[in-house]
Motif scaffolding. Structure first.
Motif, PDB file in Angstrom:
ATOM      1  N   ARG A 150       0.835  -1.200   0.000  1.00  0.00           N
ATOM      2  CA  ARG A 150       0.000   0.000   0.000  1.00  0.00           C
ATOM      3  C   ARG A 150       0.873   1.254   0.000  1.00  0.00           C
ATOM      4  NH1 ARG A 150      -5.202  -0.785   3.457  1.00  0.00           N
ATOM      5  NH2 ARG A 150      -5.762  -2.944   2.971  1.00  0.00           N
ATOM      6  N   VAL A 156       7.468   6.594   7.326  1.00  0.00           N
ATOM      7  CA  VAL A 156       6.335   6.193   8.169  1.00  0.00           C
ATOM      8  C   VAL A 156       6.102   4.688   8.055  1.00  0.00           C
ATOM      9  CG1 VAL A 156       3.842   6.431   8.514  1.00  0.00           C
ATOM     10  CG2 VAL A 156       5.229   8.469   8.081  1.00  0.00           C
ATOM     11  N   ILE A 159       9.049   2.810   9.850  1.00  0.00           N
ATOM     12  CA  ILE A 159       8.861   2.826  11.305  1.00  0.00           C
ATOM     13  C   ILE A 159       7.767   1.838  11.697  1.00  0.00           C
ATOM     14  CG2 ILE A 159       7.960   4.262  13.205  1.00  0.00           C
ATOM     15  CD1 ILE A 159      10.909   4.726  12.605  1.00  0.00           C
ATOM     16  N   GLN A 160       6.756   1.761  10.860  1.00  0.00           N
ATOM     17  CA  GLN A 160       5.664   0.819  11.122  1.00  0.00           C
ATOM     18  C   GLN A 160       6.175  -0.623  11.155  1.00  0.00           C
ATOM     19  OE1 GLN A 160       2.658   0.651   8.114  1.00  0.00           O
ATOM     20  NE2 GLN A 160       1.316  -0.624   9.356  1.00  0.00           N
ATOM     21  N   SER A 163       8.880  -1.062  14.118  1.00  0.00           N
ATOM     22  CA  SER A 163       8.219  -1.030  15.421  1.00  0.00           C
ATOM     23  C   SER A 163       7.486  -2.329  15.680  1.00  0.00           C
ATOM     24  CB  SER A 163       7.234   0.131  15.501  1.00  0.00           C
ATOM     25  OG  SER A 163       7.928   1.347  15.538  1.00  0.00           O
ATOM     26  N   PHE A 164       6.837  -2.831  14.659  1.00  0.00           N
ATOM     27  CA  PHE A 164       6.067  -4.057  14.844  1.00  0.00           C
ATOM     28  C   PHE A 164       6.956  -5.246  15.196  1.00  0.00           C
ATOM     29  CE2 PHE A 164       4.145  -7.884  12.817  1.00  0.00           C
ATOM     30  CZ  PHE A 164       3.289  -8.156  13.873  1.00  0.00           C
ATOM     31  N   HIS A 166       9.985  -5.215  16.254  1.00  0.00           N
ATOM     32  CA  HIS A 166      10.648  -4.943  17.535  1.00  0.00           C
ATOM     33  C   HIS A 166       9.687  -5.195  18.694  1.00  0.00           C
ATOM     34  CE1 HIS A 166      12.916  -3.169  20.795  1.00  0.00           C
ATOM     35  NE2 HIS A 166      11.896  -2.391  21.058  1.00  0.00           N
ATOM     36  N   GLY A 167       8.448  -4.800  18.534  1.00  0.00           N
ATOM     37  CA  GLY A 167       7.430  -5.032  19.562  1.00  0.00           C
ATOM     38  C   GLY A 167       7.294  -6.512  19.864  1.00  0.00           C
ATOM     39  N   SER A 170      10.715  -7.728  21.508  1.00  0.00           N
ATOM     40  CA  SER A 170      11.041  -7.156  22.819  1.00  0.00           C
ATOM     41  C   SER A 170      10.041  -7.563  23.899  1.00  0.00           C
ATOM     42  CB  SER A 170      11.173  -5.637  22.732  1.00  0.00           C
ATOM     43  OG  SER A 170       9.935  -5.045  22.411  1.00  0.00           O
ATOM     44  N   ASN A 201      -1.775  -7.632   5.642  1.00  0.00           N
ATOM     45  CA  ASN A 201      -2.453  -6.331   5.730  1.00  0.00           C
ATOM     46  C   ASN A 201      -1.688  -5.228   5.000  1.00  0.00           C
ATOM     47  OD1 ASN A 201      -4.289  -7.647   7.290  1.00  0.00           O
ATOM     48  ND2 ASN A 201      -3.825  -6.561   9.204  1.00  0.00           N
TER      49      ASN A 201
ATOM     50  N   PHE B 164       2.759  -3.814  17.986  1.00  0.00           N
ATOM     51  CA  PHE B 164       3.054  -2.617  17.200  1.00  0.00           C
ATOM     52  C   PHE B 164       3.134  -1.356  18.066  1.00  0.00           C
ATOM     53  CE2 PHE B 164       1.285   0.975  14.675  1.00  0.00           C
ATOM     54  CZ  PHE B 164       2.476   1.281  14.044  1.00  0.00           C
ATOM     55  N   GLY B 167       6.093  -1.539  20.250  1.00  0.00           N
ATOM     56  CA  GLY B 167       7.299  -1.289  19.473  1.00  0.00           C
ATOM     57  C   GLY B 167       7.546   0.195  19.309  1.00  0.00           C
ATOM     58  N   LEU B 168       6.531   0.924  18.919  1.00  0.00           N
ATOM     59  CA  LEU B 168       6.636   2.381  18.759  1.00  0.00           C
ATOM     60  C   LEU B 168       7.150   3.030  20.041  1.00  0.00           C
ATOM     61  CD1 LEU B 168       3.302   3.356  16.940  1.00  0.00           C
ATOM     62  CD2 LEU B 168       5.601   3.459  15.974  1.00  0.00           C
ATOM     63  N   ILE B 190       5.796  11.253  13.644  1.00  0.00           N
ATOM     64  CA  ILE B 190       5.984  10.047  12.832  1.00  0.00           C
ATOM     65  C   ILE B 190       5.329   8.841  13.516  1.00  0.00           C
ATOM     66  CG2 ILE B 190       7.694   8.392  11.957  1.00  0.00           C
ATOM     67  CD1 ILE B 190       8.231  10.564  10.265  1.00  0.00           C
ATOM     68  N   SER B 193       1.634   9.068  13.010  1.00  0.00           N
ATOM     69  CA  SER B 193       1.334   8.817  11.593  1.00  0.00           C
ATOM     70  C   SER B 193       1.431   7.326  11.291  1.00  0.00           C
ATOM     71  CB  SER B 193       2.309   9.559  10.688  1.00  0.00           C
ATOM     72  OG  SER B 193       2.268  10.940  10.933  1.00  0.00           O
ATOM     73  N   SER B 194       2.456   6.719  11.860  1.00  0.00           N
ATOM     74  CA  SER B 194       2.675   5.295  11.642  1.00  0.00           C
ATOM     75  C   SER B 194       1.510   4.482  12.200  1.00  0.00           C
ATOM     76  CB  SER B 194       3.986   4.886  12.309  1.00  0.00           C
ATOM     77  OG  SER B 194       4.328   3.578  11.977  1.00  0.00           O
ATOM     78  N   LEU B 197      -1.443   4.786   9.833  1.00  0.00           N
ATOM     79  CA  LEU B 197      -1.235   3.922   8.672  1.00  0.00           C
ATOM     80  C   LEU B 197      -1.547   2.468   9.027  1.00  0.00           C
ATOM     81  CD1 LEU B 197      -0.237   3.882   5.712  1.00  0.00           C
ATOM     82  CD2 LEU B 197       2.069   3.472   6.601  1.00  0.00           C
ATOM     83  N   PHE B 198      -1.093   2.079  10.199  1.00  0.00           N
ATOM     84  CA  PHE B 198      -1.334   0.716  10.691  1.00  0.00           C
ATOM     85  C   PHE B 198      -2.837   0.424  10.770  1.00  0.00           C
ATOM     86  CE2 PHE B 198      -2.213  -2.097  14.317  1.00  0.00           C
ATOM     87  CZ  PHE B 198      -1.499  -3.223  13.958  1.00  0.00           C
ATOM     88  N   ALA B 200      -5.263   1.944   9.191  1.00  0.00           N
ATOM     89  CA  ALA B 200      -5.826   1.934   7.833  1.00  0.00           C
ATOM     90  C   ALA B 200      -5.621   0.560   7.181  1.00  0.00           C
ATOM     91  CB  ALA B 200      -5.173   3.026   6.987  1.00  0.00           C
ATOM     92  N   ASN B 201      -4.448  -0.044   7.418  1.00  0.00           N
ATOM     93  CA  ASN B 201      -4.154  -1.365   6.848  1.00  0.00           C
ATOM     94  C   ASN B 201      -4.982  -2.465   7.509  1.00  0.00           C
ATOM     95  OD1 ASN B 201      -2.304  -0.024   5.324  1.00  0.00           O
ATOM     96  ND2 ASN B 201      -0.491  -0.989   6.232  1.00  0.00           N
TER      97      ASN B 201
END
Lengths: 204, 204
Positions: A150, A156, A159-160, A163-164, A166-167, A170, A201, B164, B167-168, B190, B193-194, B197-198, B200-201
DNA sequence: TGCATTTACTAAACAGTGTTTATTATATTC
DNA sequence: GAATATAATAAACACTGTTTAGTAAATGCA
């Protein structure tokens, strides 16, 4: 005068000896139990000697942190052969998660612990981190160009993704995944399933 | 004999005094600088006295960790008024991220640090964590029922969402977001925003 | 009320931590 | 061979969490 070069070489060898010992103790006993005294004991030198080769404990673990990034990068590079950028993205994510689950102590040092970041503050940028993030940016950029995922801002999206994963890792490494009340291997399965769902997704 | 009750009350008051002092020192100076001796100094008792009310330092920070969960839950509950489950999910996520960014020390204690989890090992389940995760499960369950998000296993989806946002926040809290090389407020933008986006997906 | 017992508290010590300083032994230069 | 520079260390400093032994006050009972 080749003495200067020999001395420089010996200095580097001593640094390597300290790092090797520290790494081995760290992977065996964890960060807290890897004291300067235990390293000194292991290499059969006095604790004070270590301070002739490293500024402080943080600097030692900064080097281990950088070595860990080299190992991760070797793993990530294996996916360079995958031509399709979206498939490569999926493989990179799985490699990242796998690395975290199989090397929880290294992962902790690279992405969770404060110790190595203290070094970076008094020095420069986070070179290792930027390099690894660069991989992701390149792959995502290709995915966007080929319209495989998408559309959205590159950073952005990056980072998405980071972050995911890593989440996932971690929460596992720091033992918060216990809320699932499942055996360890079932928890790991959920992590990978969750990543698959995430990818689906993201796909266009 | 009302003496027994008074003693019990005094014991609880002393525990509260210790927790209040520890919390204040923790939020002001961080975990490492909040030593048993500094708490003792603050409440004007000897360090040994603290051990008459708490087993060890971990137990103190376990209580602070539980208090922090109560604060987070109060924030999360504010979103109960939002009828649409998908909108509520979005609001919950933003509340979670906001809590993490505004209370980095609390967030660290709740979802990153090892200290409070040591207590849970020798005790029971992670009650606070399960309770907060329950919120997410309920909302996601409603989203799936009303077909607001892409269909998938409830737990797998929940782990996806939680991982997610964690992670952020955790990359931010542990200073790995420095790779963006942006001022702090731009980095926070950011993150939000991320998350958008998440969402929306995830949306159907 | 007076004495025995329990409770509340603390000073001091223990075993550890990262780090620094003053000193000694070795290696290098002139 | 004497002077200088380098390498290594013993000991100390200022901390940490925690335990132990001993003291002073509050309580229970006669």
């Amino acid at each position: 005068m080749a003495i200067k070069e020999r001395k420089e070489r010996e200095k580097q060898e001593m640094r390597n000896l300290i790092i090797e010992s520290a790494t081995q103790l760290f992977l065996k006993q964890g960060y807290d139990k890897t004291s300067i005294r235990s390293i000194a004991d292991d290499i059969e030198y006095s604790p004070a000697t270590i301070y002739l080769y490293f500024k402080d404990k943080d600097e030692i673990f900064f080097v281990i942190h950088e070595n860990a990034f080299e190992i991760l990068e070797k793993h990530l590079r294996k996916n360079d052969v995958i031509a399709d950028p979206f498939e490569r993205l999926g493989a990179l994510g799985k490699t990242y998660i796998e690395f975290g689950l199989e090397n929880p102590d290294y992962y902790d040092l690279m992405f969770i612990m404060r110790a190595p970041m203290e070094q970076i503050k008094n020095e420069e940028k986070w070179k290792s981190g930027e390099c690894a993030f660069g991989y992701l940016l390149t792959t995502l950029s290709a995915c966007l160009e080929e319209n495989k995922i998408r559309q959205g801002d590159l950073y952005v999206t990056a980072i998405q993704v980071w972050s995911f994963v890593h989440g996932l890792v971690s929460l596992y490494v720091r033992e918060r995944m216990c809320i699932l009340m499942m055996p360890d291997d079932a928890t790991r399965e959920i992590l990978y399933s969750s990543f698959d769902l995430f990818l689906a997704n993201l796909k266009k």
